[in-house]
Design a protein around this motif. Structure first.
Motif, PDB file in Angstrom:
ATOM      1  N   LEU A 104      38.853  41.525  48.881  1.00  0.00           N
ATOM      2  CA  LEU A 104      39.724  40.366  49.063  1.00  0.00           C
ATOM      3  C   LEU A 104      38.956  39.125  49.492  1.00  0.00           C
ATOM      4  CD1 LEU A 104      42.777  42.024  50.896  1.00  0.00           C
ATOM      5  CD2 LEU A 104      42.582  41.419  48.477  1.00  0.00           C
ATOM      6  N   LEU A 105      37.829  39.323  50.198  1.00  0.00           N
ATOM      7  CA  LEU A 105      37.042  38.199  50.700  1.00  0.00           C
ATOM      8  C   LEU A 105      35.831  37.875  49.833  1.00  0.00           C
ATOM      9  CD1 LEU A 105      37.069  38.998  54.540  1.00  0.00           C
ATOM     10  CD2 LEU A 105      38.536  37.407  53.274  1.00  0.00           C
ATOM     11  N   CYS A 106      35.564  38.677  48.792  1.00  0.00           N
ATOM     12  CA  CYS A 106      34.384  38.469  47.945  1.00  0.00           C
ATOM     13  C   CYS A 106      34.574  37.231  47.073  1.00  0.00           C
ATOM     14  CB  CYS A 106      34.130  39.701  47.081  1.00  0.00           C
ATOM     15  SG  CYS A 106      32.703  39.542  46.002  1.00  0.00           S
ATOM     16  N   THR A 107      33.555  36.394  46.987  1.00  0.00           N
ATOM     17  CA  THR A 107      33.639  35.146  46.205  1.00  0.00           C
ATOM     18  C   THR A 107      32.857  35.206  44.899  1.00  0.00           C
ATOM     19  OG1 THR A 107      31.725  34.237  47.368  1.00  0.00           O
ATOM     20  CG2 THR A 107      33.904  33.800  48.303  1.00  0.00           C
ATOM     21  N   ASN A 108      32.241  36.342  44.586  1.00  0.00           N
ATOM     22  CA  ASN A 108      31.388  36.404  43.398  1.00  0.00           C
ATOM     23  C   ASN A 108      32.179  36.442  42.087  1.00  0.00           C
ATOM     24  OD1 ASN A 108      29.061  36.376  44.882  1.00  0.00           O
ATOM     25  ND2 ASN A 108      28.815  38.608  44.906  1.00  0.00           N
ATOM     26  N   ASN A 109      33.409  36.912  42.125  1.00  0.00           N
ATOM     27  CA  ASN A 109      34.151  37.100  40.882  1.00  0.00           C
ATOM     28  C   ASN A 109      35.503  36.399  40.922  1.00  0.00           C
ATOM     29  OD1 ASN A 109      32.619  39.163  39.028  1.00  0.00           O
ATOM     30  ND2 ASN A 109      32.417  39.968  41.102  1.00  0.00           N
ATOM     31  N   ASP A 110      35.500  35.178  41.427  1.00  0.00           N
ATOM     32  CA  ASP A 110      36.729  34.384  41.378  1.00  0.00           C
ATOM     33  C   ASP A 110      36.989  33.922  39.944  1.00  0.00           C
ATOM     34  OD1 ASP A 110      36.912  34.711  44.068  1.00  0.00           O
ATOM     35  OD2 ASP A 110      36.115  32.731  44.579  1.00  0.00           O
ATOM     36  N   PHE A 111      38.233  33.924  39.552  1.00  0.00           N
ATOM     37  CA  PHE A 111      38.693  33.444  38.249  1.00  0.00           C
ATOM     38  C   PHE A 111      37.941  34.108  37.085  1.00  0.00           C
ATOM     39  CE2 PHE A 111      38.629  29.787  41.279  1.00  0.00           C
ATOM     40  CZ  PHE A 111      39.987  29.774  41.560  1.00  0.00           C
ATOM     41  N   PRO A 112      37.962  35.434  36.971  1.00  0.00           N
ATOM     42  CA  PRO A 112      37.304  36.073  35.817  1.00  0.00           C
ATOM     43  C   PRO A 112      38.024  35.693  34.525  1.00  0.00           C
ATOM     44  CG  PRO A 112      38.605  37.677  37.032  1.00  0.00           C
ATOM     45  CD  PRO A 112      38.605  36.418  37.845  1.00  0.00           C
ATOM     46  N   PRO A 113      37.290  35.400  33.453  1.00  0.00           N
ATOM     47  CA  PRO A 113      37.936  34.941  32.214  1.00  0.00           C
ATOM     48  C   PRO A 113      38.713  36.031  31.490  1.00  0.00           C
ATOM     49  CG  PRO A 113      35.566  35.169  31.896  1.00  0.00           C
ATOM     50  CD  PRO A 113      35.817  35.369  33.353  1.00  0.00           C
ATOM     51  N   ARG A 114      38.339  37.298  31.665  1.00  0.00           N
ATOM     52  CA  ARG A 114      39.039  38.374  30.965  1.00  0.00           C
ATOM     53  C   ARG A 114      39.165  39.556  31.908  1.00  0.00           C
ATOM     54  NH1 ARG A 114      35.973  40.197  25.918  1.00  0.00           N
ATOM     55  NH2 ARG A 114      36.789  38.243  25.032  1.00  0.00           N
ATOM     56  N   ALA A 115      40.367  39.806  32.390  1.00  0.00           N
ATOM     57  CA  ALA A 115      40.585  40.908  33.331  1.00  0.00           C
ATOM     58  C   ALA A 115      42.084  41.156  33.461  1.00  0.00           C
ATOM     59  CB  ALA A 115      39.971  40.593  34.696  1.00  0.00           C
ATOM     60  N   HIS A 116      42.430  42.275  34.056  1.00  0.00           N
ATOM     61  CA  HIS A 116      43.827  42.575  34.378  1.00  0.00           C
ATOM     62  C   HIS A 116      44.331  41.526  35.372  1.00  0.00           C
ATOM     63  CE1 HIS A 116      47.309  44.783  35.964  1.00  0.00           C
ATOM     64  NE2 HIS A 116      47.237  45.545  34.878  1.00  0.00           N
TER      65      HIS A 116
END
Length: 972
Positions: A104-116
């Motif tokens: 919840l606090l990780c910033t590495n994968n904000d706004f992934p272009p293709r994901a659930h």
């Protein structure tokens, strides 16, 4: 009293409260599934959270069906699998937070272009979803939602599972989920709000911060820092300022009906409409701290030009209209038609009337010929052709689907030798090649892989013409009409002894499609007939029985390595001196006389030698000092694949009886018998050993022996298999007569075979014809895609072209290909055409041709290729880079167009727009995503600091708040 006691005893029953209820069974089933998937305890897979893993990593998905009474649910497990060293499960510390809470606090994968959607909203790597089954009503009532949430809460607590579990509620299109995640003394609740319109007080960052603070329970000072990530998405859909790269057709020539050969020899290519529907620009501000940015209902610091990160995605038009795709689709539809050519053209009655008159009179002329009619013209094929020509002449002009001008243009394109004048009789046309000049090392064997036909061959050209005629000139009826005229032209060439242009001068190539083999067979028949006619017209002095060595430069003897029927090279047709009317249809009286004359010569009595070519390696006959001569023999009969299959079936039906085996051997030894008779005629006094020395040298064994005079000499004898009693070679030699090839019955009856080919072609339905030519059309389409892709460097198209070739090769090499799979192959080719059209559209919009240098051009081409292959592409340098400047210009031009349209509108609105000079180059964002997260103690100030997260989506159509709020279950 007695009656009362009896009634009480009757209603007495025991209720067993230990029996599980339906709800308890459902909870138990959920726990069983979690145990089966090994999601219990506090172990987790070693998963990476590197940037981009959520998009490029591999997601696994497994699902099962469970029931709650009669209500069906689907429980699905999603997980990101990252291959790393030590992939075994790792035991976490007892008091460690669950992995989902850390995500919840990780910033590495904000706004992934293709994901659930749950991955995008919560940033989690593993989760379980319980959703209603197919065709099951949605869970709308609050009581049912609470029941399901209680069920998963109990299942998580009993199993010790730390993977978050969600329940899908409301209608599916709303994508509403509620869920929970449990850990040691902690719990995270996943909640969601979904509205159609954005409330005015929450239409900016400051209002959303107020919601987040109130929900997180901010009661301590100083306030913990809030991490903010913002993404605005802008959409560009107006392409009016950019010309479409596809050149329009020359409508003047089309309207005037000027149809040239180039139209029929070239497949169209390109899209008829814009293939890029919109360009989406996402501007991102990651890792913002509260207070560093201002965004309220009055003012905003969020200028897209100053955003540190830009990313772009291109939205393509679904199923755009493309020229090549429409052509292939319409041609493939013909495979499903059932009509015959006669039914399509609708002239069955006229032909029946013609048959009653012309064909019956043709047969009467055959039986009672008039004295004035040349004997050579009295054949069934000639009379049938004349009858058909009579029907053709009486056909009304307005009934023809194709105009005479178009038809003549097509026939001149197909038969290039007829563009100026027909070739002279009995002469081979010089332009009988198949487009060798256009071949290259990459396409030389493509027709072999696809089992089609060589490029520029007659079959290849015919496929192109029929495909174009079907699409541009009338559809099925025009295809049937052109095919009928084509077959009539072939019959005319056969009857008038004109070779067919555009076919290689060789026997049918079994590597090509069946229709191409049929055309080659007909050409072989014409060539054989021409050879006989040339000999018949030659002076008598040049047709002596002793054949001179005039063709030794062309025909050389080769020793065969075959153990059975090794055929010698040295077959010549120049010694054939008899016409078909004399003896080729059957054995004539002359043949009977020859057989009586030669009957005494079976065993090698000396007669005059006939049908010789040249000596064979200066070898002498065994029983005489005469040289062994190579005989003139008949060419083996050419065969198409359907004839070979038919012959194999006939031989198989003969069975394994003695009579069947004898008949099979006789059928298979027809060519051997002919060669033996030719050999006996060329070498009087020869024996079987002489024939074997020339025909199958491996079966003649030579050893060094010492003769009576003490000299070492070579002595030869037949091999062991040749000495077996009842050997087929020995029996055939005994039955062979000394008959030269020019007086033997033909092994290949060209008249009969030509009529069979023409009859086969006349009976082809349009659907059958389409199936025959589909390999050629696929071949031409792949070549067209390669040609167009070579103009632009598109790696994905090059790779997919190879895949399409392999896929088509596997399908078309099968005897009965599956046409559903062929349709998929055609769709794959159409997709490549669409990709090329998309590339050219983007190339035009990004002005690649105006690049200042090669490096800049290469950068733009790589960027466009990435747009076509990847879901989202990062813009290097954001708004200050070269690509960013081009994108900025695209939006600015579109905004100028919008402002011009509003010139006559409200002046106050125009004044407001002018005041915002910095942002007027961009429209209002189509979507805004704001991500807020922090770590605070909850629910009490003395609780553990736990992660809190709120994801906000604001668009014109929806307002969505997605929250994950953690709480301490020990100190509350």
């Amino acid at each position: 009293m007695a009656a009362t006691s009896e009634s009480e005893s009757e209603v007495f029953e025991i209720t067993d409260f230990t029996t599980a209820s339906e709800w308890e069974r459902f909870v138990s089933k959920v726990e069983e599934v979690l145990n089966e998937w090994k999601l219990i305890g506090n172990s987790t897979r070693r998963l990476s959270r590197e940037k981009g893993d959520y998009t490029s990593g591999t997601w696994i998905e497994e699902s099962q069906e469970i029931n709650f009474v009669d209500f069906k649910f689907s429980i699905t497990h999603y997980a990101l699998v990252q291959e790393q060293d030590g992939s075994a499960n790792v035991e976490l510390e007892d008091d460690a937070f669950p992995v989902a809470m850390q995500d919840l606090l990780c910033t590495n994968n904000d706004f992934p272009p293709r994901a659930h959607c749950l991955v995008r909203w919560y940033g989690i790597r593993e989760f379980v979803v319980i959703s209603p089954g197919t065709n099951v009503e949605a869970i709308i009532s609050e009581s049912k939602c609470n029941l399901l949430l209680s069920s998963i809460s109990i299942s998580l607590g009993n199993s010790g599972c730390q993977v978050p579990m969600f329940v899908q509620i409301q209608q599916k299109w709303r994508r509403m989920y509620a869920g929970e995640c449990q850990g040691p003394s902690v719990r995270t609740e996943f909640e969601m709000v979904h509205l159609r319109k954005v409330p005015s007080q929450y239409n900016h960052l400051s209002g959303l911060l107020d919601i987040f603070k109130s929900k997180s329970g901010y009661t301590m000072y100083p306030l913990p820092p809030i991490n903010i990530a913002i993404r605005f998405t802008y959409i560009l859909q107006d392409w009016q300022q950019y010309s479409w790269p596809l050149q329009p057709p020359d409508f003047d020539n089309i309207l005037r009906g000027e149809v040239g050969e180039e139209e029929f020899g070239k497949l169209p290519f390109g899209a008829c409409e814009e293939t890029i529907s919109e360009l989406q620009l996402s501007t991102t501000w990651p890792d913002l701290a509260e207070g560093t940015v201002l965004d309220n209902d009055v003012y905003s610091d969020l200028d897209p030009l100053h955003a540190p990160h830009w990313s772009v995605r291109a939205r393509a038009v679904e199923n755009p209209q493309c020229l090549l795709g429409d052509l292939l689709t319409e041609f493939f539809k013909l495979c499903g038609r059932k009509e015959t050519t006669e039914e399509v053209l609708g002239k069955g009655l006229a032909e029946e009337e013609g048959k009653d008159g012309d064909i019956s009179s043709a047969l009467s002329k055959l039986t009672e010929p008039a004295a004035s009619v040349p004997i050579s013209k009295l054949s069934v094929s000639n009379m049938m052709h004349n009858a058909r020509r009579h029907i053709q002449r009486h056909r009304l002009t307005d009934e023809s689907p194709l105009s005479a001008e178009i038809l003549n243009s097509i026939l001149q394109y197909l038969f290039t030798d007829s563009a100026v004048a027909k070739p002279s009789k009995n002469k081979t046309t010089p332009s009988n090649g198949c487009g060798k000049g256009r071949k290259d090392e990459n396409t030389d064997d493509l027709y072999i892989q696809l089992k089609s036909a060589p490029v520029e061959s007659l079959t290849y050209r015919l496929a192109l013409c029929l495909c174009l005629v079907n699409f541009h000139h009338g559809g099925l009826r025009s295809v049937a009409y052109l095919w009928q005229e084509f077959v009539l032209e072939l019959r005319d060439r056969w009857e008038n002894n004109y070779q067919i242009n555009g076919l290689p001068e060789e026997p049918p190539d079994l590597r090509c499609c069946l229709l191409h083999q049929k055309f080659q067979m007909l050409n072989c028949c014409i060539k054989r007939r021409q050879a006989r006619d040339n000999l018949r017209k030659a002076p008598e002095g040049s047709k002596g029985r002793d054949h001179p060595n005039s063709r030794q430069s062309e025909l050389t003897a080769t020793n065969s390595s075959s153990e059975t029927t090794a055929m010698p090279a040295g077959k010549s047709w120049d010694s054939w001196s008899d016409s078909e009317e004399e003896f080729f249809e059957c054995l004539s009286d002359q043949g009977e006389n020859d057989s009586q004359h030669n009957r005494s010569d079976k065993h090698g009595s000396k007669t005059r030698a006939e049908g010789r070519m040249h000596p064979f390696n200066n070898v002498s006959l065994i029983n005489s000092s005469e040289l062994l001569f190579i005989p003139v023999t008949q060419e083996p009969a050419p065969m198409t694949e359907d004839l070979l299959e038919e012959q194999s079936e006939i031989l198989a039906k003969l069975g394994t009886s003695a009579e069947g085996a004898q008949l099979r051997a006789r059928m298979q030894s027809a060519c051997l018998l002919s060669d033996m008779e030719s050999f006996k005629a060329a070498n009087p006094g020869s024996v079987l050993e002489d024939f074997v020395r020339w025909y199958s040298p491996r079966d003649f064994v030579e050893d060094e022996v010492v003769n009576e005079e003490g000299e070492t000499v070579l002595k030869g004898e037949l091999s062991a298999r040749m000495k077996i009693p009842g050997n087929m070679w020995g029996e055939t030699w005994e039955n062979a007569r000394a008959v030269p090839a020019n007086r033997q019955k033909r092994l290949f009856d060209d008249t009969k075979e030509a009529e069979k080919v023409l009859h086969y072609l006349e009976l082809q339905k349009p659907a059958d014809l389409t199936c025959h030519l589909l390999p050629c059309i696929i071949h031409a389409a792949i070549l067209k895609v390669k040609e167009e892709a070579s103009v632009d460097s598109i790696p994905s198209v090059k790779k997919n072209t190879q895949k399409a070739t392999v896929q088509a090769s596997k399908l078309l090499q099968q005897p009965n290909p599956d046409y559903n799979n062929i349709k998929d192959c055609l769709d794959f080719i159409i997709t490549m055409e669409t990709v090329i059209a998309q590339f050219r559209s983007l190339k035009q919009k990004f002005a690649i041709d105006e690049a200042e240098n090669g490096q800049e051009r290469e950068e733009l081409i790589n960027f466009i290729n990435s747009l076509l292959e990847e879901p989202e592409v990062v813009v290097s340098g954001a708004g200050q880079g070269k690509v960013g400047g081009i994108i900025h210009r695209l939006f600015a031009v579109a905004q100028e167009t919008v402002l011009l349209d509003k010139e006559h509108g409200n002046e106050d609105e125009m004044r407001l727009t002018e005041d915002k000079s910095k942002t007027q180059d961009f429209p209002s964002p189509a979507g805004r995503e704001i991500l807020l997260r922090t770590c605070v103690p909850r629910p009490a100030p003395y609780s553990k600091p736990l992660p809190q997260r709120l994801f906000c989506v604001l668009t014109m159509e929806e307002f969505r708040l997605v929250g994950a709020f953690s709480s301490d279950t020990s100190f509350f």
